[in-house]
Design an enzyme around this catalytic site. Structure first.
Site: not given
Ligand code: IPM
Ligand code: MG
Length: 357
Positions: A141, A191, A223, A247, A251
């Site tokens: 990032y 990884k 993975d 990240d 999710d």
């Molecule tokens: C998160 C989001 C952010 C990230 C985006 C909005 C920049 O997806 O906080 O997980 O990738 O960190």
């Molecule tokens: Mg995110």
């Protein structure tokens, strides 16, 4: 107690869910005779529209001088042209970096009432209690160089995945400290079979692990981890990983809890103000309709009470109120099953306030 909180509602559903969290914070603070001073500032796409900058100086200043920051969400189609010079997400990254919040704590736990909202079978998810520790101020990032250019006449883009041992060590330590007060297990995800940065990560992770002999430690390739989160999520306690893997995996893991709309997060550094945000995005498709689930933001506010203000009882009170509202069968649209009645954002916030007692 007197505390100062910066609110950054941001874009999309951000303002709607932050309103509800503020309502809950105010209610719980009143009950315990605390005074919370809220300062609302511009951030994200709305800040680009009004000032040209996704993180105006004034916003950053307020964040740095107050006790904690509660953020809704940033981004949306209006600002996502891939060739745009400024992007809402840049503001969020700069905020994380400026606050020095290198450890992003993302708990994934199933509220018992939501066992059948999860796409995974109830028996697979009922015991899930994971805390992700995502490195938040380094990795791909932020790594330099990054950019786009023509290479041999072809449009090309590049990013750099880079970690140094200091960055790895400090976030690993947070993971081990957390595990000591939990089930005593740390899983480090990388990884290392392909990436050099991951091999450094793994080497340093093992050195830190050696300092915590009472904690069970394992490394898992990213993975494989994506697969284990689906077929044996109950086996994990604290999972620590780099910025991008964290990240993506968080999710994925959110689905265990039934909805991305349920998961809170806390970003912490070395003692400065913490940054609290739901892990979901700005959900532009449902923005302004009053149907977004505010619980991830309300639960983020609970983490704020606990980690930045030291108000453990008040934090637990908010979490219990959320559990009660869900147990009573109330569902926003993201959680409702076909045929089940869905309530709106404000109604959900009101119910949580009422459940505070
Ligand atoms: C998160 C989001 C952010 C990230 C985006 C909005 C920049 O997806 O906080 O997980 O990738 O960190
Ligand atoms: Mg995110």
């Amino acid at each position: 107690m007197d505390a100062k909180i910066t609110l950054l509602p941001g874009d999309g559903i951000g303002p709607e869910v932050v309103d509800e969290a503020r309502k809950v914070l105010t209610a719980v603070a009143n009950q315990h005779n605390h005074t919370l001073h809220f300062t609302e500032k511009l951030m994200g796409g709305i800040a680009i529209d009004q000032t040209g900058n996704p993180l105006p100086e004034e916003t950053l200043g307020a964040c740095l001088e107050n006790d904690a920051v509660l953020l809704g969400a940033v981004g949306g189609p209006k600002w996502s042209d891939p060739t745009a010079k400024v992007r809402p997400e840049q503001g969020l990254l700069k905020l994380r970096k400026s606050l020095g919040v290198f450890a992003n704590i993302r708990p994934v736990k199933l509220f018992p009432a939501l066992a059948d909202a999860s796409p995974l079978r109830p028996e697979r998810v009922q015991d899930v209690d994971i805390v992700f520790v995502r490195e938040l101020t380094g990795g791909i990032y932020f790594g330099q160089p990054q950019g786009r250019e023509l290479v041999g006449g072809l449009r090309s883009g590049h990013d750099t995945m880079r970690y140094n041992e200091m960055e790895i060590k400090r976030v690993l330590r947070i993971a081990f400290e957390l595990a000591q007060n939990r089930r005593g297990k740390v899983t480090s995800v990388d990884k290392a079979n392909v990436l050099t940065s991951s091999r450094v990560w793994r080497e340093v992770a093992h050195e830190v692990a050696a300092q915590y002999p009472d904690i069970a430690f394992e490394d898992v390739l990213v993975d494989a981890m994506a697969m284990y989160l689906v077929n044996r999520p109950g086996d994990f306690d604290v999972v620590v990983t780099g910025n991008m893997f964290g990240d993506i995996l968080s999710d994925e893991a959110s689905m265990i809890s039934g909805s991305l709309g349920m998961l809170p997060s806390a970003a912490l550094g070395d003692g400065g103000p913490g940054l609290y945000e739901p892990i979901h995005g700005s959900a532009p498709d449902i923005a302004g309709q009053g149907i977004a689930n505010p619980l991830a933001t309300i639960l983020s506010a609970a983490m704020l009470l606990r980690s930045s203000l030291g108000l453990e009882d008040e934090a637990a009170q908010v979490e219990t109120a959320v559990a009660q509202v869900l147990a009573a069968g109330h569902r926003t649209a993201d959680l409702a099953r076909p045929g089940e009645k869905a309530i709106g954002t404000t109604e959900m916030g009101d119910l949580v306030v009422a459940a505070l007692g």
